[in-house]
Design a protein around this motif. Structure first.
Motif, PDB file in Angstrom:
ATOM      1  N   GLY A  52       0.950  -1.253   0.036  1.00 50.60           N
ATOM      2  CA  GLY A  52       0.078  -0.137   0.010  1.00 50.60           C
ATOM      3  C   GLY A  52       0.899   1.207  -0.023  1.00 50.60           C
ATOM      4  N   PHE A  53       0.256   2.456   0.302  1.00 51.03           N
ATOM      5  CA  PHE A  53       0.991   3.819   0.434  1.00 51.03           C
ATOM      6  C   PHE A  53       2.399   3.556   1.225  1.00 51.03           C
ATOM      7  CE2 PHE A  53      -2.640   6.050  -1.107  1.00 51.03           C
ATOM      8  CZ  PHE A  53      -2.276   6.318  -2.447  1.00 51.03           C
ATOM      9  N   THR A  54       2.095   2.736   2.265  1.00 49.53           N
ATOM     10  CA  THR A  54       3.224   2.850   3.671  1.00 49.53           C
ATOM     11  C   THR A  54       4.260   2.206   2.816  1.00 49.53           C
ATOM     12  OG1 THR A  54       1.558   3.095   5.184  1.00 49.53           O
ATOM     13  CG2 THR A  54       3.721   2.597   5.919  1.00 49.53           C
ATOM     14  N   GLY A  55       4.251   1.033   2.156  1.00 50.21           N
ATOM     15  CA  GLY A  55       5.406   0.132   1.834  1.00 50.21           C
ATOM     16  C   GLY A  55       5.951   0.851   0.282  1.00 50.21           C
ATOM     17  N   LEU A  74       7.253  -7.165  -0.842  1.00 47.64           N
ATOM     18  CA  LEU A  74       6.379  -8.276  -0.696  1.00 47.64           C
ATOM     19  C   LEU A  74       4.955  -7.809  -0.398  1.00 47.64           C
ATOM     20  CD1 LEU A  74       8.531 -10.647   1.478  1.00 47.64           C
ATOM     21  CD2 LEU A  74       8.624 -10.311  -1.117  1.00 47.64           C
ATOM     22  N   GLU A  75       4.204  -8.140  -1.491  1.00 47.21           N
ATOM     23  CA  GLU A  75       2.538  -7.635  -1.100  1.00 47.21           C
ATOM     24  C   GLU A  75       1.909  -9.161  -1.311  1.00 47.21           C
ATOM     25  OE1 GLU A  75       0.419  -5.454  -0.358  1.00 47.21           O
ATOM     26  OE2 GLU A  75      -1.082  -6.944  -0.872  1.00 47.21           O
ATOM     27  N   ALA A  76       1.199  -9.510  -0.223  1.00 46.59           N
ATOM     28  CA  ALA A  76       0.333 -10.617  -0.258  1.00 46.59           C
ATOM     29  C   ALA A  76      -0.738 -10.843  -1.364  1.00 46.59           C
ATOM     30  CB  ALA A  76      -0.306 -10.648   1.198  1.00 46.59           C
ATOM     31  N   ASP A  77      -1.181  -9.657  -1.672  1.00 49.43           N
ATOM     32  CA  ASP A  77      -2.376  -9.556  -2.476  1.00 49.43           C
ATOM     33  C   ASP A  77      -2.077  -8.919  -3.869  1.00 49.43           C
ATOM     34  OD1 ASP A  77      -4.892  -9.463  -3.390  1.00 49.43           O
ATOM     35  OD2 ASP A  77      -5.814  -9.217  -1.601  1.00 49.43           O
ATOM     36  N   ALA A  83      -6.739  -0.789   1.474  1.00 48.67           N
ATOM     37  CA  ALA A  83      -7.031   0.704   1.764  1.00 48.67           C
ATOM     38  C   ALA A  83      -6.411   1.738   0.730  1.00 48.67           C
ATOM     39  CB  ALA A  83      -6.387   1.139   3.480  1.00 48.67           C
ATOM     40  N   THR A  84      -5.559   1.604   0.402  1.00 50.11           N
ATOM     41  CA  THR A  84      -4.611   2.252  -0.685  1.00 50.11           C
ATOM     42  C   THR A  84      -5.463   2.481  -1.922  1.00 50.11           C
ATOM     43  OG1 THR A  84      -2.628   2.088   0.453  1.00 50.11           O
ATOM     44  CG2 THR A  84      -2.524   2.561  -2.027  1.00 50.11           C
ATOM     45  N   GLY A  85      -6.175   1.547  -2.226  1.00 46.18           N
ATOM     46  CA  GLY A  85      -7.093   1.594  -3.530  1.00 46.18           C
ATOM     47  C   GLY A  85      -8.433   1.938  -3.280  1.00 46.18           C
ATOM     48  N   ARG A  86      -8.920   2.194  -1.993  1.00 45.87           N
ATOM     49  CA  ARG A  86     -10.215   2.142  -1.515  1.00 45.87           C
ATOM     50  C   ARG A  86     -10.543   3.542  -1.001  1.00 45.87           C
ATOM     51  NH1 ARG A  86     -12.323  -3.120  -1.066  1.00 45.87           N
ATOM     52  NH2 ARG A  86     -11.069  -4.339  -2.027  1.00 45.87           N
ATOM     53  N   ASN A  87      -9.810   4.528  -0.694  1.00 49.38           N
ATOM     54  CA  ASN A  87      -9.941   5.596   0.232  1.00 49.38           C
ATOM     55  C   ASN A  87     -10.594   6.919  -0.561  1.00 49.38           C
ATOM     56  OD1 ASN A  87      -7.630   7.132  -0.637  1.00 49.38           O
ATOM     57  ND2 ASN A  87      -6.625   5.816  -0.319  1.00 49.38           N
ATOM     58  N   GLY A  88     -10.719   7.636   0.042  1.00 52.01           N
ATOM     59  CA  GLY A  88     -11.357   8.864  -0.575  1.00 52.01           C
ATOM     60  C   GLY A  88     -10.450  10.065  -1.355  1.00 52.01           C
ATOM     61  N   GLY A  89      -9.303   9.357  -1.153  1.00 49.09           N
ATOM     62  CA  GLY A  89      -8.150  10.366  -1.956  1.00 49.09           C
ATOM     63  C   GLY A  89      -7.735  11.719  -1.458  1.00 49.09           C
ATOM     64  N   PHE A  90      -8.350  11.894  -0.087  1.00 50.19           N
ATOM     65  CA  PHE A  90      -8.109  13.291   0.422  1.00 50.19           C
ATOM     66  C   PHE A  90      -6.388  13.150   1.002  1.00 50.19           C
ATOM     67  CE2 PHE A  90     -12.000  15.677   1.228  1.00 50.19           C
ATOM     68  CZ  PHE A  90     -12.731  14.838   0.601  1.00 50.19           C
ATOM     69  N   CYS A  91      -5.435  13.837   0.292  1.00 49.52           N
ATOM     70  CA  CYS A  91      -4.187  13.684   0.678  1.00 49.52           C
ATOM     71  C   CYS A  91      -3.671  14.912   1.528  1.00 49.52           C
ATOM     72  CB  CYS A  91      -3.219  13.641  -0.632  1.00 49.52           C
ATOM     73  SG  CYS A  91      -1.718  13.457  -0.493  1.00 49.52           S
ATOM     74  N   PRO A 215       2.533 -13.311   0.494  1.00 46.20           N
ATOM     75  CA  PRO A 215       2.636 -13.165   1.818  1.00 46.20           C
ATOM     76  C   PRO A 215       3.664 -13.244   2.621  1.00 46.20           C
ATOM     77  CG  PRO A 215       1.307 -15.232   1.300  1.00 46.20           C
ATOM     78  CD  PRO A 215       1.679 -14.699  -0.049  1.00 46.20           C
ATOM     79  N   ALA A 216       3.944 -12.608   3.401  1.00 49.37           N
ATOM     80  CA  ALA A 216       5.043 -12.851   4.689  1.00 49.37           C
ATOM     81  C   ALA A 216       4.439 -13.575   5.787  1.00 49.37           C
ATOM     82  CB  ALA A 216       5.904 -11.599   5.082  1.00 49.37           C
ATOM     83  N   GLU A 217       4.832 -14.629   5.991  1.00 48.29           N
ATOM     84  CA  GLU A 217       4.189 -15.507   7.006  1.00 48.29           C
ATOM     85  C   GLU A 217       4.825 -15.460   8.406  1.00 48.29           C
ATOM     86  OE1 GLU A 217       2.659 -19.041   3.931  1.00 48.29           O
ATOM     87  OE2 GLU A 217       4.598 -19.245   5.260  1.00 48.29           O
ATOM     88  N   GLY A 386      -3.930   8.256   6.053  1.00 51.07           N
ATOM     89  CA  GLY A 386      -2.619   7.651   5.584  1.00 51.07           C
ATOM     90  C   GLY A 386      -2.204   7.956   4.189  1.00 51.07           C
ATOM     91  N   VAL A 387      -3.152   8.620   3.318  1.00 52.92           N
ATOM     92  CA  VAL A 387      -2.860   8.946   1.936  1.00 52.92           C
ATOM     93  C   VAL A 387      -1.448   9.766   1.948  1.00 52.92           C
ATOM     94  CG1 VAL A 387      -3.516  10.129  -0.134  1.00 52.92           C
ATOM     95  CG2 VAL A 387      -4.885   8.689   1.109  1.00 52.92           C
ATOM     96  N   GLY A 388      -1.348  10.813   2.674  1.00 49.63           N
ATOM     97  CA  GLY A 388      -0.196  11.946   2.681  1.00 49.63           C
ATOM     98  C   GLY A 388       0.722  11.342   3.888  1.00 49.63           C
TER      99      GLY A 388
END
Ligand code: FAD
Length: 463
Positions: A52-55, A74-77, A83-91, A215-217, A386-388
């Motif tokens: 996501g944005f943090t990584g 590494l991204e599990a999905d 959250a990163t592709g689902r938010n309101g986009g308020f940065c 996924p990191a297990e 978390g966007v910004g």
């Protein structure tokens, strides 16, 4: 159902049935094909867990700061799937979920936090520019509106910039608006998924390797090196950044510090020029109302209205499940409130409905720390901001891993962690009582004993 007749309720259900249960931002041919998973063992300098944005910011900043460092994400999905592709986009330029929260918690360092937040927003704008990321990043201002009489005072009627009902309705016309205030430069609006995909590409252009479906297990330390177990093998690295948001933390002691809270969103079809003219909104500001349970809404580049928030939902046992992304009761409530806010848009249809999970902590903004004897750094608890702030978090985590004291790592906000939530059933009971109390406070304008107690302890619950 308040104020809605049976036939109007049926009509809302029909409109919602016709909407696809997919986040608008992800429903585009611009979505990149998944990158291959890591198969077998791998070796690198820095491994970043979470796409996501943090990584993504961490991977990009790690390379910008030290171009020779090898970085594997590494991204599990899939990148931006959650959250990163689902938010309101308020940065937002704020790192603290607004001035009031920041000043109350860190009065001595708030001015520094405010400056760092503004610098962070400017650096995001510069990154978008430098890498040519096509993500509709615009600073059009944010309009806060009062929709209940007791909310007007919070908008400081005696200070310059206050908008009375007529003035705010000249900007955006809703019969529910009683007052407003615009913040011109403290927040950008962005298409979040395209920003994330652009950051991924920028990171790859500097040499970062990104693996999806991986996924990191488990993370551990052996012989001074970090081991990350994946289904296909083991990644060995000098350091690891944990950017896993609301998902099960890889360090067990972080388990109690966040709770996953679902937040829901609708998107309309593109408005016609006539429909848009009926609302005004030529300034294209992002809008948020002022209740404890608030809506956030905005226009997309193709003139849809993205309308979300209000009903933050926690499921017993910290449950996260794709089945919870679609919640009819909340989407119905959101649709009713949308038509109440803009009765002139009665015939407008929704095309997309979705939900996403937010990592809520008791202080409403991210916290930071290290583990595995300083080889792991984490940032969690963005609580819907978390966007910004994720870019600031990336640099703070890289500073922590480097082990050098910087302006960021000296901050009390970075050094101290919030109080944890209790285990079940107390977490569920406490959160339900808080939700109920916040809903009451929105109606009465007064905080009850429970909320005042939480305020005194510096605790809270928010989306
Ligand atoms: C509906 C909604 C609206 C929001 N609106 C706003 C807004 O307008 N403005 C704002 O600032 N913030 C908003 N937020 C919050 C914002 O989206 C997040 O704070 C931000 O995107 C956080 O990014 P992240 O990388 O920390 O988390 P995520 O995007 O959730 O990324 C974490 C990633 O880690 C991966 N992961 C987890 N565990 C593992 C593992 N063990 N191994 C590998 N990968 C793993 C997950 O698959 C996920 O892709 C909103 C959030 C939601 C849900």
């Amino acid at each position: 159902m308040t104020g809605t007749t049976a036939s109007a309720a049926d009509e809302i259900d029909r409109v919602l049935d016709a909407a696809v249960a997919v986040p608008l931002w992800l429903d585009t041919p611009a979505r990149p094909a998944p990158r291959p998973a890591v198969r077998g063992d791998a070796e690198t300098d820095l491994v970043v867990i979470g796409g996501g944005f943090t990584g993504l910011w961490t991977a990009l900043r790690a390379k910008e700061r030290a171009p020779d460092r090898r970085v594997l994400l590494l991204e599990a999905d899939r990148i931006a799937q959650h959250a990163t592709g689902r938010n309101g986009g308020f940065c937002e330029g704020s790192l603290t979920h607004g001035e009031a929260n920041g000043r109350r918690r860190w009065p001595d360092e708030y001015d520094v936090l405010d400056r760092l937040g503004r610098e962070n927003l400017a650096a995001i704008a510069a990154t978008v520019e430098r890498y040519g990321i096509d993500c509709d990043f615009r600073i059009d201002g944010v309009l806060s509106v009062a929709t209940r009489p007791h909310e007007v005072a919070d908008l400081e009627p005696d200070e310059p910039g206050f908008l009375d009902a007529d003035a705010v309705r000249r900007l955006v016309d809703s019969p529910t608006y009683l007052a407003g205030r615009v913040d011109d430069d403290g927040c950008a609006l962005v298409d979040p998924a395209r920003l994330a995909w652009g950051l991924a590409e920028a990171a790859e252009s500097l040499g970062v390797r990104i693996a999806e479906g991986t996924p990191a297990e488990d993370v551990s330390l052996r012989g001074g090196r970090v081991l990350v177990r994946t289904p296909g093998g083991t990644v060995t690295a000098d350091g690891v950044v944990l950017a896993t948001n609301a998902f099960r933390p890889l360090l067990a002691r972080l388990r109690w510090h966040t709770v996953p809270v679902y937040d829901y969103v609708l998107a309309t079809e593109p408005l016609t020029p006539e429909q848009l003219a009926a609302v005004g909104w030529t300034g294209r500001q992002g809008i948020a109302d002022s209740g404890n349970r608030f809506h956030y809404y905005r226009l997309s580049a193709d003139d849809r209205i993205i309308w979300g928030g209000y009903d933050a939902v926690y499921h017993f046992g910290r449950r996260i499940d794709p089945a919870l992304d679609d919640r009819r009761a909340t989407h119905r409530l959101l649709a009713e409130q949308f038509y109440e806010t803009f009765p002139q848009l009665r015939g407008v249809r929704f095309t997309h409905r979705w939900g996403g999970v937010i990592d809520t902590c008791t202080r409403f903004c991210a916290f930071f720390g290290t583990g595995l004897r300083g080889r792991a750094a984490y940032a969690l608890g963005f609580t819907g901001l978390g966007v910004g702030a994720s870019r600031f978090a990336a640099d703070a985590m890289l500073d922590l891993l480097d082990g050098e004291a910087t302006e960021r790592t000296r901050l009390a906000m970075v050094r101290r962690r919030p109080l944890p939530f209790p285990p079940e059933p107390f977490a569920y009971a406490g959160i339900q009582l808080t939700r109920w109390s916040l809903a009451r406070a929105d109606v009465t304008g007064r905080r009850n004993v429970w909320l005042r107690t939480l305020d005194r302890l510096g605790l809270g619950f928010d989306s």
